[in-house]
Motif scaffolding. Structure first.
Motif, short mmCIF file in Angstrom:
data_model
loop_
_atom_site.label_atom_id
_atom_site.label_comp_id
_atom_site.label_asym_id
_atom_site.label_seq_id
_atom_site.Cartn_x
_atom_site.Cartn_y
_atom_site.Cartn_z
N GLU A 194 0.84 -1.20 0.00
CA GLU A 194 0.00 0.00 0.00
C GLU A 194 0.88 1.25 0.00
O GLU A 194 1.94 1.28 0.64
N SER A 244 0.45 5.79 -0.15
CA SER A 244 -0.46 6.91 -0.02
C SER A 244 0.30 8.20 -0.29
O SER A 244 1.38 8.41 0.28
N GLN A 256 -0.19 12.64 -1.52
CA GLN A 256 -1.09 13.77 -1.69
C GLN A 256 -1.35 14.01 -3.18
O GLN A 256 -0.50 13.75 -4.03
N GLU A 257 -2.54 14.51 -3.43
CA GLU A 257 -2.90 14.88 -4.80
C GLU A 257 -1.84 15.82 -5.38
O GLU A 257 -1.31 16.67 -4.67
N SER A 295 -0.41 13.30 -9.60
CA SER A 295 -1.43 12.32 -9.24
C SER A 295 -2.79 12.99 -8.98
O SER A 295 -2.87 14.12 -8.48
N THR A 351 -6.68 6.69 -7.53
CA THR A 351 -6.82 5.77 -6.41
C THR A 351 -7.34 4.43 -6.92
O THR A 351 -8.39 4.36 -7.55
N LYS A 382 -1.87 -1.18 -3.43
CA LYS A 382 -3.02 -0.30 -3.23
C LYS A 382 -2.53 1.12 -3.14
O LYS A 382 -1.75 1.47 -2.24
N LEU A 383 -2.97 1.95 -4.07
CA LEU A 383 -2.55 3.35 -4.11
C LEU A 383 -3.71 4.24 -3.69
O LEU A 383 -4.80 4.15 -4.25
N ILE A 384 -3.45 5.08 -2.71
CA ILE A 384 -4.45 6.03 -2.23
C ILE A 384 -3.94 7.44 -2.49
O ILE A 384 -2.84 7.79 -2.06
N ILE A 385 -4.74 8.22 -3.20
CA ILE A 385 -4.41 9.62 -3.45
C ILE A 385 -5.27 10.46 -2.50
O ILE A 385 -6.50 10.42 -2.55
N LYS A 386 -4.61 11.22 -1.66
CA LYS A 386 -5.32 12.01 -0.66
C LYS A 386 -5.54 13.44 -1.15
O LYS A 386 -4.65 14.03 -1.75
#
Lengths: 115, 113
Positions: free
Chosen positions: B10, B12, B14-15, B82, B87, B108-112
């Motif tokens: 995983e 994570s 920032q945008e 990104s 995400t 798992k990529l999460i863009i905050k």
């Protein structure tokens, strides 16, 4: 045009029952693939169809699994006497089938839960 | 036997940041293909980018590019600028023969925001 479609989207069944999963490839695509995706893992190749050639069944995990492709288009993956370890997402993909290494286009999958 | 390893379960960011997803593979073949696929919550696998091993130039598709190091058997994916829509789960895959894809376990990529 329409992409690869699969049905049902979700399937819940009891251990020991048989299930059928359906895949409609992209129109004109002669190659069709089935994969299994267990929770938290990558995809596992199951079977490959190309035109009228004999399918590559080398990925089928047991003789409870079978697949057919009627008329060179729609495919059905059948799991007999389902077990809890069969719970997974079953993904279908298709490609042009003109030879060489082709991009595979995937459907949304069928999530199977065996209770 | 060919294997594909994604060492980051995983990530994570920032945008608008840049993120790099790693992938290594093992094969004795000289000519082959590598792919990155994206799987959003809708479950549908979407091709992001593909690389042919005999091409030394790294593949690029808009904000997505790869760093292909054949000798090191490394195939990382860089996502620039990104976006929230990036995400998803990202899978690296190796093509064995003409059609059999061998897959990594995914990142798992999460863009905050």
């Amino acid at each position: 045009g329409a992409g690869v479609s699969q049905s049902p989207s979700n399937k819940v069944t009891e251990k020991g029952k048989d299930v059928e999963l359906r895949c409609d490839p992209i129109s004109g695509h002669t190659a069709l693939y089935w994969y299994r995706q267990s929770l938290g893992q990558g995809l596992e190749f199951l079977i490959y169809f190309q035109g009228n050639s004999a399918p590559d069944k080398s990925g089928l995990p047991s003789d409870r699994f079978s697949a057919e492709r009627t008329g060179g288009s729609v495919s059905t993956l059948t799991i007999q006497r389902t077990q809890q370890e069969d719970s997974a997402v079953y993904l279908c993909a298709s490609s042009l089938g003109r030879g060489g290494t082709e991009t595979q286009y995937f459907g949304p999958g069928t999530r199977l839960l065996v209770l | 036997a060919q294997t594909v390893t994604q060492s980051q379960p995983e990530m994570s960011v920032q945008e608008a940041e840049t993120v790099t997803l790693s992938c290594t593979y093992d094969t004795s073949e000289n000519n082959y293909y590598l792919f990155w696929y994206k799987q959003p919550p809708s479950r549908q696998m979407i091709l992001v980018i593909r690389q042919e091993a005999y091409k030394q130039q790294n593949a690029t598709e808009n904000r997505f590019s790869v760093n292909f190091q054949k000798a090191a058997k490394s195939f990382s994916l860089k996502i620039s600028d990104s976006q929230l829509g990036d995400t998803a789960m990202y899978f690296c895959a190796f093509m064995r023969g003409r059609y059999q894809l061998i897959w990594g376990a995914g990142t798992k990529l999460i863009i905050k925001p």
